[in-house]
Write a protein that holds these residues in place. Structure first.
Motif, PDB file in Angstrom:
ATOM      1  N   TYR A  32      -3.955   5.553  13.364  1.00 36.66           N
ATOM      2  CA  TYR A  32      -3.409   4.276  13.980  1.00 36.66           C
ATOM      3  C   TYR A  32      -4.497   3.105  13.920  1.00 36.66           C
ATOM      4  CZ  TYR A  32      -2.067   0.560  17.128  1.00 36.66           C
ATOM      5  OH  TYR A  32      -2.052  -0.600  17.711  1.00 36.66           O
ATOM      6  N   ARG A  33      -5.682   3.288  13.891  1.00 35.86           N
ATOM      7  CA  ARG A  33      -6.636   2.264  13.797  1.00 35.86           C
ATOM      8  C   ARG A  33      -6.740   1.829  12.250  1.00 35.86           C
ATOM      9  NH1 ARG A  33     -11.490   5.512  16.745  1.00 35.86           N
ATOM     10  NH2 ARG A  33     -11.118   4.979  18.783  1.00 35.86           N
ATOM     11  N   LYS A  34      -6.634   2.760  11.308  1.00 38.16           N
ATOM     12  CA  LYS A  34      -6.638   2.263   9.725  1.00 38.16           C
ATOM     13  C   LYS A  34      -5.381   1.579   9.683  1.00 38.16           C
ATOM     14  CE  LYS A  34      -9.479   5.945   7.731  1.00 38.16           C
ATOM     15  NZ  LYS A  34     -10.536   5.022   6.822  1.00 38.16           N
ATOM     16  N   GLN A  35      -4.407   1.770  10.219  1.00 35.11           N
ATOM     17  CA  GLN A  35      -3.025   1.269  10.221  1.00 35.11           C
ATOM     18  C   GLN A  35      -3.139  -0.093  10.645  1.00 35.11           C
ATOM     19  OE1 GLN A  35       0.132   3.453  11.804  1.00 35.11           O
ATOM     20  NE2 GLN A  35       1.431   1.774  11.734  1.00 35.11           N
ATOM     21  N   SER A  36      -3.770  -0.299  11.570  1.00 31.00           N
ATOM     22  CA  SER A  36      -3.722  -1.623  12.484  1.00 31.00           C
ATOM     23  C   SER A  36      -4.941  -2.373  12.408  1.00 31.00           C
ATOM     24  CB  SER A  36      -3.202  -1.256  13.794  1.00 31.00           C
ATOM     25  OG  SER A  36      -4.225  -0.615  14.641  1.00 31.00           O
ATOM     26  N   LYS A  37      -6.213  -2.082  12.080  1.00 31.86           N
ATOM     27  CA  LYS A  37      -7.051  -2.819  12.107  1.00 31.86           C
ATOM     28  C   LYS A  37      -7.694  -3.124  10.647  1.00 31.86           C
ATOM     29  CE  LYS A  37      -8.571  -1.225  16.661  1.00 31.86           C
ATOM     30  NZ  LYS A  37      -8.494  -1.900  17.484  1.00 31.86           N
ATOM     31  N   PRO A  38      -7.803  -4.498  10.368  1.00 37.52           N
ATOM     32  CA  PRO A  38      -8.457  -4.850   9.020  1.00 37.52           C
ATOM     33  C   PRO A  38      -9.453  -4.242   8.772  1.00 37.52           C
ATOM     34  CG  PRO A  38      -7.386  -6.749  10.150  1.00 37.52           C
ATOM     35  CD  PRO A  38      -7.297  -5.574  11.335  1.00 37.52           C
ATOM     36  N   LYS A  39     -10.471  -4.011   9.635  1.00 37.14           N
ATOM     37  CA  LYS A  39     -11.870  -3.572   9.217  1.00 37.14           C
ATOM     38  C   LYS A  39     -11.817  -2.061   8.989  1.00 37.14           C
ATOM     39  CE  LYS A  39     -14.339  -7.205  11.340  1.00 37.14           C
ATOM     40  NZ  LYS A  39     -15.567  -7.442  12.486  1.00 37.14           N
ATOM     41  N   GLU A  40     -10.681  -1.424   9.404  1.00 40.85           N
ATOM     42  CA  GLU A  40     -10.718   0.131   9.096  1.00 40.85           C
ATOM     43  C   GLU A  40      -9.718   0.421   8.378  1.00 40.85           C
ATOM     44  OE1 GLU A  40     -11.239   2.265  12.775  1.00 40.85           O
ATOM     45  OE2 GLU A  40     -12.168   0.675  13.765  1.00 40.85           O
ATOM     46  N   ARG A  41      -9.251  -0.501   7.254  1.00 35.09           N
ATOM     47  CA  ARG A  41      -8.025  -0.037   6.400  1.00 35.09           C
ATOM     48  C   ARG A  41      -8.374   1.181   5.536  1.00 35.09           C
ATOM     49  NH1 ARG A  41      -3.260  -2.746   6.825  1.00 35.09           N
ATOM     50  NH2 ARG A  41      -3.755  -4.589   7.552  1.00 35.09           N
ATOM     51  N   PHE A  42      -7.225   1.732   4.921  1.00 28.41           N
ATOM     52  CA  PHE A  42      -7.397   2.898   3.981  1.00 28.41           C
ATOM     53  C   PHE A  42      -8.175   2.633   2.663  1.00 28.41           C
ATOM     54  CE2 PHE A  42      -3.674   3.407   6.569  1.00 28.41           C
ATOM     55  CZ  PHE A  42      -3.858   4.865   7.080  1.00 28.41           C
ATOM     56  N   ASP A  43      -9.019   3.603   2.379  1.00 27.85           N
ATOM     57  CA  ASP A  43      -9.733   3.294   1.027  1.00 27.85           C
ATOM     58  C   ASP A  43      -8.926   3.911  -0.085  1.00 27.85           C
ATOM     59  OD1 ASP A  43     -10.041   5.951   0.664  1.00 27.85           O
ATOM     60  OD2 ASP A  43     -12.246   6.075   1.662  1.00 27.85           O
ATOM     61  N   GLY A  44      -9.370   3.508  -1.319  1.00 33.11           N
ATOM     62  CA  GLY A  44      -8.420   3.938  -2.534  1.00 33.11           C
ATOM     63  C   GLY A  44      -8.009   5.454  -2.326  1.00 33.11           C
ATOM     64  N   ASN A  45      -9.157   6.109  -2.104  1.00 35.51           N
ATOM     65  CA  ASN A  45      -8.592   7.653  -2.109  1.00 35.51           C
ATOM     66  C   ASN A  45      -7.724   8.101  -1.259  1.00 35.51           C
ATOM     67  OD1 ASN A  45     -10.303   8.513  -4.400  1.00 35.51           O
ATOM     68  ND2 ASN A  45     -12.041   8.794  -3.123  1.00 35.51           N
ATOM     69  N   GLU A  46      -7.840   7.416   0.063  1.00 37.93           N
ATOM     70  CA  GLU A  46      -6.869   7.660   1.157  1.00 37.93           C
ATOM     71  C   GLU A  46      -5.385   7.237   0.934  1.00 37.93           C
ATOM     72  OE1 GLU A  46      -9.728   7.529   5.105  1.00 37.93           O
ATOM     73  OE2 GLU A  46      -9.254   5.780   4.179  1.00 37.93           O
ATOM     74  N   MET A  47      -5.301   5.946   0.156  1.00 29.97           N
ATOM     75  CA  MET A  47      -4.073   5.626  -0.274  1.00 29.97           C
ATOM     76  C   MET A  47      -3.582   6.497  -1.309  1.00 29.97           C
ATOM     77  SD  MET A  47      -4.448   1.564  -1.038  1.00 29.97           S
ATOM     78  CE  MET A  47      -5.644   0.474   0.029  1.00 29.97           C
ATOM     79  N   LEU A  48      -4.118   7.183  -2.245  1.00 26.71           N
ATOM     80  CA  LEU A  48      -3.625   8.168  -3.090  1.00 26.71           C
ATOM     81  C   LEU A  48      -3.239   9.383  -2.340  1.00 26.71           C
ATOM     82  CD1 LEU A  48      -6.330   7.971  -5.931  1.00 26.71           C
ATOM     83  CD2 LEU A  48      -4.020   7.359  -6.012  1.00 26.71           C
ATOM     84  N   VAL A  49      -3.737  10.111  -1.523  1.00 26.06           N
ATOM     85  CA  VAL A  49      -3.511  10.915  -0.454  1.00 26.06           C
ATOM     86  C   VAL A  49      -2.249  10.556   0.134  1.00 26.06           C
ATOM     87  CG1 VAL A  49      -4.034  12.384   1.337  1.00 26.06           C
ATOM     88  CG2 VAL A  49      -5.670  11.976  -0.384  1.00 26.06           C
ATOM     89  N   LEU A  50      -2.014   9.420   0.569  1.00 24.60           N
ATOM     90  CA  LEU A  50      -1.056   9.117   1.424  1.00 24.60           C
ATOM     91  C   LEU A  50       0.262   8.932   0.736  1.00 24.60           C
ATOM     92  CD1 LEU A  50       0.123   7.925   4.448  1.00 24.60           C
ATOM     93  CD2 LEU A  50      -0.670   5.795   3.561  1.00 24.60           C
ATOM     94  N   ALA A  51       0.043   8.272  -0.600  1.00 24.60           N
ATOM     95  CA  ALA A  51       1.211   8.168  -1.503  1.00 24.60           C
ATOM     96  C   ALA A  51       1.572   9.795  -2.021  1.00 24.60           C
ATOM     97  CB  ALA A  51       0.902   7.692  -2.770  1.00 24.60           C
ATOM     98  N   GLY A  52       0.883  10.721  -1.974  1.00 25.34           N
ATOM     99  CA  GLY A  52       1.614  11.735  -2.316  1.00 25.34           C
ATOM    100  C   GLY A  52       2.015  12.750  -1.203  1.00 25.34           C
ATOM    101  N   ILE A  53       1.653  12.331   0.163  1.00 27.39           N
ATOM    102  CA  ILE A  53       2.384  12.691   1.185  1.00 27.39           C
ATOM    103  C   ILE A  53       3.867  12.156   1.417  1.00 27.39           C
ATOM    104  CG2 ILE A  53       2.238  12.790   3.919  1.00 27.39           C
ATOM    105  CD1 ILE A  53      -0.871  12.991   3.589  1.00 27.39           C
ATOM    106  N   LEU A  54       3.865  10.999   1.104  1.00 29.70           N
ATOM    107  CA  LEU A  54       4.895  10.097   1.324  1.00 29.70           C
ATOM    108  C   LEU A  54       5.989  10.399   0.190  1.00 29.70           C
ATOM    109  CD1 LEU A  54       3.766   6.651   2.879  1.00 29.70           C
ATOM    110  CD2 LEU A  54       4.585   8.627   4.230  1.00 29.70           C
ATOM    111  N   GLY A  55       5.387  10.760  -0.805  1.00 27.62           N
ATOM    112  CA  GLY A  55       6.356  11.012  -2.072  1.00 27.62           C
ATOM    113  C   GLY A  55       6.520   9.604  -2.788  1.00 27.62           C
ATOM    114  N   VAL A  56       5.689   8.568  -2.866  1.00 23.19           N
ATOM    115  CA  VAL A  56       6.012   7.396  -3.527  1.00 23.19           C
ATOM    116  C   VAL A  56       4.844   7.181  -4.552  1.00 23.19           C
ATOM    117  CG1 VAL A  56       7.292   6.455  -1.644  1.00 23.19           C
ATOM    118  CG2 VAL A  56       4.824   6.214  -1.736  1.00 23.19           C
ATOM    119  N   GLU A  57       4.750   6.262  -5.227  1.00 24.80           N
ATOM    120  CA  GLU A  57       3.813   5.842  -6.252  1.00 24.80           C
ATOM    121  C   GLU A  57       2.641   5.218  -5.600  1.00 24.80           C
ATOM    122  OE1 GLU A  57       3.639   6.330  -9.625  1.00 24.80           O
ATOM    123  OE2 GLU A  57       5.126   7.425  -9.549  1.00 24.80           O
ATOM    124  N   PRO A  58       1.340   5.369  -5.667  1.00 25.00           N
ATOM    125  CA  PRO A  58       0.352   4.822  -5.170  1.00 25.00           C
ATOM    126  C   PRO A  58       0.465   3.290  -5.052  1.00 25.00           C
ATOM    127  CG  PRO A  58      -0.529   6.644  -6.327  1.00 25.00           C
ATOM    128  CD  PRO A  58       0.915   6.377  -6.750  1.00 25.00           C
TER     129      PRO A  58
END
Length: 68
Positions: A32-58
């Motif tokens: 939730y923090r990463k989703q809602s707080k600009p200073k704690e956003r997802f990094d590049g690796n986390e975005m790749l993992v998230l894309a895999g989980i969601l089944g979408v392109e990074p």
């Protein structure tokens, strides 16, 4: 309040946020923090993992986060 593009992406996946958080190795609160707080956003690796989980392109995850 309108949902952000990132929230819409998560909702459209049909996967609960807690499940996504677990698969990413985060607590629900940490996710939730990463989703809602600009200073704690997802990094590049986390975005790749998230894309895999969601089944979408990074690029889709990156753009949804960027415009949110």
């Amino acid at each position: 309040m309108d949902k952000t593009e990132f929230e819409k992406l998560l909702d459209n996946s049909g996967i609960k946020r807690q499940v996504i958080a677990q698969k990413m190795g985060l607590t629900r609160t940490g996710f939730y923090r990463k989703q809602s707080k600009p200073k704690e956003r997802f990094d590049g690796n986390e975005m790749l993992v998230l894309a895999g989980i969601l089944g979408v392109e990074p690029k889709v995850v990156f753009e949804a986060i960027l415009v949110s």
